[in-house]
Design a protein around this motif. Structure first.
Motif, mmCIF file in Angstrom:
data_model
loop_
_atom_site.group_PDB
_atom_site.id
_atom_site.type_symbol
_atom_site.label_atom_id
_atom_site.label_comp_id
_atom_site.label_asym_id
_atom_site.label_seq_id
_atom_site.Cartn_x
_atom_site.Cartn_y
_atom_site.Cartn_z
ATOM 1 N N ASN A 14 0.880 -1.155 0.000
ATOM 2 C CA ASN A 14 0.000 0.000 0.000
ATOM 3 C C ASN A 14 0.924 1.212 0.000
ATOM 4 O O ASN A 14 1.236 1.780 1.029
ATOM 5 N N LEU A 15 1.389 1.537 -1.198
ATOM 6 C CA LEU A 15 2.499 2.483 -1.286
ATOM 7 C C LEU A 15 2.089 3.918 -0.994
ATOM 8 O O LEU A 15 2.764 4.625 -0.271
ATOM 9 N N HIS A 16 0.984 4.332 -1.599
ATOM 10 C CA HIS A 16 0.584 5.736 -1.430
ATOM 11 C C HIS A 16 -0.910 5.828 -1.180
ATOM 12 O O HIS A 16 -1.662 6.259 -2.039
ATOM 13 N N PRO A 17 -1.354 5.379 -0.005
ATOM 14 C CA PRO A 17 -2.804 5.419 0.248
ATOM 15 C C PRO A 17 -3.317 6.861 0.322
ATOM 16 O O PRO A 17 -2.556 7.778 0.645
ATOM 17 N N ASP A 18 -4.586 7.017 -0.016
ATOM 18 C CA ASP A 18 -5.211 8.336 0.076
ATOM 19 C C ASP A 18 -5.707 8.568 1.490
ATOM 20 O O ASP A 18 -5.992 7.623 2.222
ATOM 21 N N GLY A 19 -5.859 9.823 1.842
ATOM 22 C CA GLY A 19 -6.471 10.145 3.122
ATOM 23 C C GLY A 19 -5.553 10.968 3.980
ATOM 24 O O GLY A 19 -4.391 11.214 3.633
ATOM 25 N N GLU A 20 -6.099 11.395 5.122
ATOM 26 C CA GLU A 20 -5.345 12.320 5.958
ATOM 27 C C GLU A 20 -4.357 11.587 6.855
ATOM 28 O O GLU A 20 -3.204 11.962 6.964
ATOM 29 N N PHE A 21 -4.830 10.514 7.496
ATOM 30 C CA PHE A 21 -3.954 9.749 8.379
ATOM 31 C C PHE A 21 -3.766 8.346 7.817
ATOM 32 O O PHE A 21 -4.570 7.456 8.049
ATOM 33 N N VAL A 22 -2.725 8.183 7.059
ATOM 34 C CA VAL A 22 -2.578 6.921 6.323
ATOM 35 C C VAL A 22 -1.271 6.188 6.608
ATOM 36 O O VAL A 22 -1.091 5.058 6.176
ATOM 37 N N GLY A 82 6.455 -1.066 7.022
ATOM 38 C CA GLY A 82 5.063 -0.657 7.058
ATOM 39 C C GLY A 82 4.625 -0.102 8.392
ATOM 40 O O GLY A 82 5.285 -0.276 9.407
ATOM 41 N N GLY A 83 3.504 0.579 8.356
ATOM 42 C CA GLY A 83 2.887 1.120 9.558
ATOM 43 C C GLY A 83 2.196 0.032 10.360
ATOM 44 O O GLY A 83 2.137 -1.124 9.955
ATOM 45 N N LYS A 84 1.656 0.447 11.487
ATOM 46 C CA LYS A 84 1.132 -0.505 12.451
ATOM 47 C C LYS A 84 0.020 -1.380 11.869
ATOM 48 O O LYS A 84 0.027 -2.588 12.037
ATOM 49 N N GLU A 85 -0.885 -0.758 11.159
ATOM 50 C CA GLU A 85 -2.004 -1.535 10.608
ATOM 51 C C GLU A 85 -1.512 -2.597 9.647
ATOM 52 O O GLU A 85 -2.000 -3.725 9.639
ATOM 53 N N ALA A 86 -0.542 -2.215 8.823
ATOM 54 C CA ALA A 86 0.005 -3.170 7.868
ATOM 55 C C ALA A 86 0.703 -4.298 8.607
ATOM 56 O O ALA A 86 0.485 -5.477 8.316
ATOM 57 N N ARG A 87 1.496 -3.931 9.584
ATOM 58 C CA ARG A 87 2.259 -4.961 10.309
ATOM 59 C C ARG A 87 1.335 -5.912 11.064
ATOM 60 O O ARG A 87 1.635 -7.083 11.239
ATOM 61 N N ASN A 88 0.198 -5.367 11.514
ATOM 62 C CA ASN A 88 -0.729 -6.225 12.251
ATOM 63 C C ASN A 88 -1.324 -7.332 11.391
ATOM 64 O O ASN A 88 -1.904 -8.273 11.908
ATOM 65 N N ARG A 146 4.773 9.899 8.574
ATOM 66 C CA ARG A 146 4.442 9.576 9.963
ATOM 67 C C ARG A 146 4.623 10.778 10.871
ATOM 68 O O ARG A 146 3.790 11.090 11.703
ATOM 69 N N LYS A 147 5.795 11.414 10.687
ATOM 70 C CA LYS A 147 6.123 12.571 11.513
ATOM 71 C C LYS A 147 5.053 13.655 11.350
ATOM 72 O O LYS A 147 4.556 14.211 12.323
ATOM 73 N N LEU A 148 4.724 13.896 10.079
ATOM 74 C CA LEU A 148 3.747 14.920 9.778
ATOM 75 C C LEU A 148 2.404 14.591 10.412
ATOM 76 O O LEU A 148 1.744 15.446 11.011
ATOM 77 N N GLU A 149 2.018 13.321 10.287
ATOM 78 C CA GLU A 149 0.720 12.925 10.842
ATOM 79 C C GLU A 149 0.712 13.014 12.371
ATOM 80 O O GLU A 149 -0.306 13.361 12.969
ATOM 81 N N VAL A 169 -1.801 18.606 16.808
ATOM 82 C CA VAL A 169 -2.568 19.834 16.571
ATOM 83 C C VAL A 169 -4.045 19.578 16.873
ATOM 84 O O VAL A 169 -4.717 20.381 17.518
ATOM 85 N N GLN A 170 -4.512 18.416 16.425
ATOM 86 C CA GLN A 170 -5.922 18.086 16.680
ATOM 87 C C GLN A 170 -6.209 17.976 18.173
ATOM 88 O O GLN A 170 -7.237 18.427 18.649
ATOM 89 N N SER A 171 -5.262 17.359 18.902
ATOM 90 C CA SER A 171 -5.534 17.206 20.319
ATOM 91 C C SER A 171 -5.388 18.557 21.023
ATOM 92 O O SER A 171 -6.087 18.848 21.980
ATOM 93 N N GLN A 172 -4.482 19.397 20.489
ATOM 94 C CA GLN A 172 -4.392 20.767 21.010
ATOM 95 C C GLN A 172 -5.734 21.462 20.840
ATOM 96 O O GLN A 172 -6.230 22.127 21.735
#
Ligand SMILES: [Zn+2]
Lengths: 417, 524
Positions: free
Chosen positions: B235-243, B275-281, B373-376, B382-385
């Motif tokens: 899943n190289l370049h998924p769409d969405g805000e938190f991917v 991969g990210g956590k979801e992928a690794r799971n 990842r860093k950006l997200e 920011v969202q929790s702020q």
């Protein structure tokens, strides 16, 4: 007559020919730093010590070289007007030095390489804009610097610059850049007096800074840079020479800036950097370098195993080296201190020649690869060069991936063997 | 050695040659006991079936009401003849070459049982063999025997092993043995988790089925898997805000070759994913996930140990799952550890692996992934702020304006108080958040040391000495009851009085001092 022809390119790496009057230099190339005046007289090739031995290698002095011609290691050399006073000479001596161009001194008359005469900006700035001898101090202005440079009979001159420092405050940096720009304008005015190439110094560690440096100069000049200058020399990197990431960024951004301003056909010289960083900087587009590291390493008894590693000369395995110095019994005996009546300069002079040979050899290999314009081979060369250097490795791979050819195809498909 | 030392000692020496004796019974007991983890039975069974070129293996583990365990392992491999049975039952007599099972020790694990029954068909012959009470016999210091019956048959080849009354390690505790645990084990520690298929064109695939009796685990269906370890989909370049959690890239198989100083060549086969956590799971893991990710060294394409140092300190191991196989690794008998770690082979393998992983870490997609990842993470903060700011806004509105809850806000209140024409000058000249006497104030009487607190009562809770305090400045006095309690008991051994009508605190016995209190809340 000055020309720079790029004859092959691979990625951002390029191979060129720098032609100045009747002298030609294959790039990428390293100009070893040579101090032509060691505080002594001409018969002793101006002073003793290892500097003298190096010059004897340069002009093929058989008792030193053993009869083999090593002058090709010195196809271009860098010297600086600030080095004239390295030995605290009297004013009379300085005038004597400046009376004859280097090649007019009998001992150097056969030297056929290029002489790059640096203005010595870094050192002169550190001394408060002065050149100091035993019984004199001279304020060095752009005009005086150029006079002295021209007295050496150079193939390349460069404007007197005001190098920046990583710790400089913003205002301080701007001031230095503006002073450098004023000097560049002054050199431009006297362009016709130079029978060779005029290089322009620029300073900065990344694009925004370099942009400012170029802007400052363009604002001062009334002609486009390529009409006055034959090359760009990137300075101020020495204080950051151990941070290869900064070096790569600086050189790469300088090339980018040159491209955007249409100066891409000018050769790019990198001041004061050599050795381990060289292959990576060539890969991002540096054409020439200068450095005294071969000499300083030798003075400290260090023998280069390759671009990255040195060992104490006593521990060196000369048979593992394929350079001509190490293949010559005379030099092996000298480096091993196995002959009677040896001076330090005899031992370390051979070590310096070997150290230089190692660096020149790497650039020669690199030139051959670029000539073939084979990106795979260049990537493989870089990889091989840094494979045991953890610190360099990641920058090299990053560079290979981004600038030469990615290791892993990113086409979204994974093809299994 | 020199000549003289050789001759001088031979004079009266009598040559005596003795062979060290092996107590065979103890040897069997030792080896069978070496296998502590009951799951190792499964590893042995899978390796043996694979080596027998089976296309399927079924393992059944049953437990009866008395808690007795039965293992049944069946495959369609090339079967065993009488000679093979010998190595099955004998010690250190494996006729397996270049096989995964180690020196034939593995099958000795079955000796910890009440009965071993083997039925096998090979080349038209059917052998049946039974060993009764192996464990009891060994513990009576005797070697157990087994019967062999051979007859011709037209059945196809294969083997069925039944082990009755099996006990291994802490036993087959039903609480401990679950499908999830077994599946994880198969994929991480046995041929069932092999990465060989990435490298081998003639890869020999086989199906694995494990069934547990309902007393052991009835939570899900039996395990059906193969001997392939597969990565989650790319899943190289998924769409969405938190991917970033979903991102996943495969790094195709590579054969790395290293030449040692003595000219020997080593081959390292690496394949992996980032991969990210979801992928690794999506990897077949169970339990503590962090113990699974990173860079694995493998032999026979079965993972052995991790070497996360290959990634370098500026990368976190858990983004990676790579398997680096090298047949030159030597393993301990239970395959849990690499034995030849001190040698140049291991050094060369790890060096080459470090180089390779540097390439992975400098790969553009990977760097994008890390940047993403860093950006997200930043966006999340920011969202929790944002939500915490909303909470604060609600609270502030409820309180109808300024309501200091810390000394810095008291300063703001003090500023406002001064700006609105206070009867006296109180300006903050110096403020240090973490000091007990946290402010110096400029007053009409000159500089004073002041303690600034949202509530005066908070100050006394901390039992701060009053010696250097000239003024108290607070938003509110706070819990008057708490102060009264202190008044009644004494403060740091001395009497104290809080005079709220005169806004002052009197403290001390002989050197009595009075400290004025400026309460801001009602003055605004
Ligand atoms: Zn050499």
């Amino acid at each position: 007559m000055v020309s720079f022809d790029v004859i092959a390119e691979a990625g951002e790496t390029r191979r060129g020919q720098l032609q100045i009057n009747d002298r030609t230099l294959e790039t990428p190339h390293l100009f070893p730093v040579v101090n032509f005046y060691g505080g002594g007289n001409e018969p002793a090739l101006f002073g003793g010590g290892i500097h003298r031995t190096v010059k004897e290698f340069m002009v093929n002095h058989p008792p030193t070289t053993g009869g083999t011609d090593y002058s090709d290691l010195f196809g271009g050399v860098m010297t600086s007007i600030s080095s004239l006073t390295d030995y605290g000479i009297r004013e009379k001596k300085l005038e004597e030095y400046l009376d004859n161009e280097i090649r007019e001194w009998g001992k150097f008359s056969d030297y056929d390489g290029m002489i790059f005469a640096d203005s010595g900006g870094y050192k002169i700035l550190k001394q408060g804009g002065e050149l100091e001898g035993e019984d004199f101090t001279k304020d060095i202005t752009q005009d005086k610097a150029l006079d002295m440079q021209l007295d050496l009979g150079p193939d390349i001159v460069v404007n007197l610059d005001h190098p920046i420092h990583p710790d400089d405050e913003f205002e301080e940096r701007i001031e230095k850049m503006e002073k450098t720009a004023v000097n560049a304008r002054q050199l431009a005015k006297r362009r016709d007096e130079v029978d060779g190439a005029c290089y322009l110094t620029v300073h900065g560690y990344y694009e925004a800074m370099l942009e400012r440096s170029f802007d400052a100069i363009e604002n001062e000049l009334d002609k486009p840079i390529p009409e006055v200058f034959d090359g760009i020399a990137l300075g101020s990197l020495v204080p950051r020479k151990d941070n290869v990431e900064v070096l790569i960024e600086a050189v790469s951004d300088c090339r980018l800036e040159m491209q955007q301003r249409g100066y891409n056909d000018l050769p790019l010289h990198v001041f004061g950097i050599s050795g381990n960083a060289m292959p990576l900087l060539v890969a991002v587009g540096a054409d020439t370098f200068d450095s005294a590291s071969y000499l300083h390493q030798a003075i400290n008894g260090k023998y280069c195993v390759n671009l990255f590693e040195t060992v104490p000369v006593e521990e060196a395995d000369f048979h593992a080296c394929d350079c001509r110095i190490c293949n010559d019994g005379l030099h092996r005996d000298r480096m091993r201190n196995r002959l009677d009546d040896l001076y330090q300069k005899d031992i370390l002079g051979s070590v310096a020649a070997h150290n230089l040979a190692i660096q020149q050899r790497e650039l020669r290999r690199f030139r051959q690869l670029i000539a073939e314009a084979d990106e795979d081979q260049i990537a493989a060369y870089l990889e091989e060069a840094v494979k045991d250097q953890k610190g360099f490795r990641k920058f090299a791979y990053k560079l290979i991936n981004e600038r030469i050819k990615p290791y892993f195809d990113d086409d979204g498909e994974t093809s299994y063997a | 050695m020199n000549e003289s030392s050789h001759t001088s000692t031979t004079m009266e020496r009598q040559a005596m040659h003795k062979t060290p004796k092996v107590n065979e019974v103890n040897e069997f007991i030792e080896i069978a006991s070496d296998f502590e983890d009951p799951l190792e039975v499964i590893r042995e069974a899978l390796s043996n079936s694979y080596d027998a070129e089976a296309t399927w293996v079924e393992i059944e583990i049953k437990q009866d009401d008395e808690g007795r365990n039965t293992l049944i392992i069946e495959d369609d491999g090339h079967g065993m003849d009488e000679q093979d049975l010998e190595s099955f039952f004998d010690l250190g007599n494996s006729n397996k070459h270049d096989a995964i099972g180690y020196k034939g020790h593995g099958t000795k694990i079955y000796y910890k049982s009440d009965e071993i029954r083997v039925e096998s068909v090979k080349d038209g012959n059917h052998v049946e063999s039974v060993m009764e009470q192996p464990w009891e016999t060994l513990n009576n210091h005797e070697l157990p025997t087994y019967s062999v019956d051979t007859e011709e048959t037209d059945e196809t080849s294969g083997t069925r092993i039944e082990v009755h009354g099996f006990r291994a390690g802490q036993g087959f505790d039903p609480e401990q043995l679950t499908y999830n645990k077994i599946e994880h084990y198969i994929k991480w520690k046995t041929i069932g988790g092999s990465t060989a298929w990435h490298f081998d064109d003639d890869f020999h695939e086989f199906d694995i089925e494990v069934t547990l009796s309902p007393q052991i685990d009835n939570t899900r269906k039996p395990i059906e898997t193969t001997n392939k370890l597969e990565f989650p989909d790319e899943n190289l370049h998924p769409d969405g805000e938190f991917v970033a959690e979903r991102m996943c890239k495969h790094f195709p198989p590579r054969e790395l070759t290293v030449t040692l100083d003595d000219g020997r060549e080593l081959t390292i086969e690496v394949v992996g994913m980032v991969g990210g956590k979801e992928a690794r799971n999506e990897l077949p893991t169970y339990g503590k996930h962090s113990a699974q990710f990173g860079i694995w060294l493998a032999k026979d394409h079965i993972k052995v140990e991790r070497y996360n140092d290959a990634i370098g300190a500026d990368n976190e191991f858990f983004h990676f799952f790579f398997v680096a196989n090298c047949q030159s690794l030597e393993l301990s008998a239970n395959r849990e550890k690499i034995r030849n770690k001190s040698g140049d082979v291991y050094q060369a393998i790890t060096n080459e692996l470090e180089r390779f992983m540097t390439k992975v870490c400098q790969e553009e997609w990977y760097r994008d992934y890390i940047a993403r990842r860093k950006l997200e993470d930043k966006k999340r903060s920011v969202q929790s702020q944002e939500s915490s700011l909303q909470d604060r806004l609600v609270k502030t509105k409820e309180q109808g304006g300024l309501s200091p809850s810390n000394p810095a806000e008291v300063i703001a209140a003090l500023e406002r108080y001064s700006a609105n024409g206070s009867p006296e000058t109180v300006e903050i000249a110096d403020f240090r958040m973490d000091e007990e006497v946290n402010a110096i104030v400029n007053t009409d009487d000159g500089y004073k040391n002041a303690a600034l607190q949202a509530k005066l009562s908070d100050f006394f809770e901390d039992e701060t000495p009053l010696t250097h305090i000239d003024r108290f400045i607070c938003w509110k006095v706070g819990d008057r009851d708490a102060l009264t309690k202190i008044e009644r008991a004494s403060y740091l051994g001395d009497p104290i009085r809080f005079d709220f009508s005169n806004n002052e605190v009197t403290y001390g016995e002989e050197d009595k001092k009075t400290i004025p209190v400026l309460e801001l809340v009602d003055k605004m």
